[in-house]
Design an enzyme around this catalytic site. Structure first.
Site, PDB file in Angstrom:
ATOM      1  N   HIS A   1       0.838  -1.205   0.000  1.00  0.00           N
ATOM      2  CA  HIS A   1       0.000   0.000   0.000  1.00  0.00           C
ATOM      3  C   HIS A   1       0.867   1.247   0.000  1.00  0.00           C
ATOM      4  O   HIS A   1       2.001   1.225   0.463  1.00  0.00           O
ATOM      5  CB  HIS A   1      -0.951   0.018   1.200  1.00  0.00           C
TER       6      HIS A   1
ATOM      7  N   HIS B   1       0.762   5.150   1.401  1.00  0.00           N
ATOM      8  CA  HIS B   1       0.099   6.165   2.230  1.00  0.00           C
ATOM      9  C   HIS B   1       0.153   7.489   1.471  1.00  0.00           C
ATOM     10  O   HIS B   1       1.215   7.861   0.948  1.00  0.00           O
ATOM     11  CB  HIS B   1       0.859   6.379   3.544  1.00  0.00           C
TER      12      HIS B   1
HETATM   13  P1  AMP Z   1       1.780   0.208   7.497  1.00  0.00           P
HETATM   14  O1  AMP Z   1       2.401   0.402   8.842  1.00  0.00           O
HETATM   15  O2  AMP Z   1       2.505   0.947   6.409  1.00  0.00           O
HETATM   16  O3  AMP Z   1       1.545  -1.246   7.197  1.00  0.00           O
HETATM   17  O4  AMP Z   1       0.370   0.926   7.575  1.00  0.00           O
HETATM   18  C1  AMP Z   1      -0.840   0.272   7.815  1.00  0.00           C
HETATM   19  C2  AMP Z   1      -1.880   1.343   8.004  1.00  0.00           C
HETATM   20  O5  AMP Z   1      -3.145   0.744   7.935  1.00  0.00           O
HETATM   21  C3  AMP Z   1      -1.816   2.078   9.364  1.00  0.00           C
HETATM   22  O6  AMP Z   1      -1.639   3.473   9.142  1.00  0.00           O
HETATM   23  C4  AMP Z   1      -3.165   1.751  10.009  1.00  0.00           C
HETATM   24  O7  AMP Z   1      -3.695   2.844  10.737  1.00  0.00           O
HETATM   25  C5  AMP Z   1      -4.014   1.424   8.788  1.00  0.00           C
HETATM   26  N1  AMP Z   1      -5.140   0.527   9.057  1.00  0.00           N
HETATM   27  C6  AMP Z   1      -5.139  -0.641   9.734  1.00  0.00           C
HETATM   28  N2  AMP Z   1      -6.370  -1.201   9.718  1.00  0.00           N
HETATM   29  C7  AMP Z   1      -7.144  -0.378   8.978  1.00  0.00           C
HETATM   30  C8  AMP Z   1      -8.532  -0.397   8.603  1.00  0.00           C
HETATM   31  N3  AMP Z   1      -9.334  -1.398   8.954  1.00  0.00           N
HETATM   32  N4  AMP Z   1      -9.009   0.628   7.850  1.00  0.00           N
HETATM   33  C9  AMP Z   1      -8.197   1.638   7.484  1.00  0.00           C
HETATM   34  N5  AMP Z   1      -6.895   1.722   7.806  1.00  0.00           N
HETATM   35  C10 AMP Z   1      -6.375   0.730   8.560  1.00  0.00           C
END
Ligand code: AMP
Length: 119
Positions: free
Chosen positions: A110, A112
């Site tokens: 993903h 951000h």
């Molecule tokens: P990463 O640390 O780059 O894997 O980021 C994962 C991101 O996913 C974090 O910023 C979380 O806040 C976000 N996240 C986790 N679960 C969900 C969800 N159900 N809906 C939206 N964002 C989420």
């Protein structure tokens, strides 16, 4: 080599098992708001295919998937009003964490998108 975990939370969102605050969906991407925003605007863009990291995606996705992903990401930047560099609402930061040292929490590739304020 780590294999893709089909039970990660973004895979569940793609399957519709868990809801999300959707921004845009195309044949190639799903974009939604991060549940714990770290900026005024904090969106996530994920490919529909099962890829763990940017390295996995950029190395193994088809040309169509790659193009579809980055076209989708651009459409999200446009939809959120971040693509204009000449006004105070425009501008953004893209981040893609990978693996343990990169601080990746969800093992589905993903990007951000952070913006809406000066970061
Ligand atoms: P990463 O640390 O780059 O894997 O980021 C994962 C991101 O996913 C974090 O910023 C979380 O806040 C976000 N996240 C986790 N679960 C969900 C969800 N159900 N809906 C939206 N964002 C989420």
């Amino acid at each position: 080599m780590i294999s893709y975990d089909p039970n990660n939370i973004f895979a569940k969102i793609l399957r519709g098992d868990i809801s999300c605050h959707k921004i845009l969906e195309t044949d190639y991407i799903l974009a939604f708001h991060d549940v714990k925003p770290k900026a005024k605007i904090h969106a996530l863009v994920i490919p529909k295919g099962a890829y763990i990291s940017s390295y996995d995606f950029h190395g193994n996705a088809s040309d169509q998937e790659l193009k579809g992903y980055y076209q989708g990401l651009n459409a999200v930047l446009s939809q959120l009003g971040l693509c204009h560099m000449t006004n105070t609402k425009g501008g953004y930061r893209l981040i893609s964490n990978a693996g343990i040292n990169g601080g990746q929490e969800v093992p589905h590739f993903h990007t951000h998108i952070l913006g809406g304020e000066k970061i």
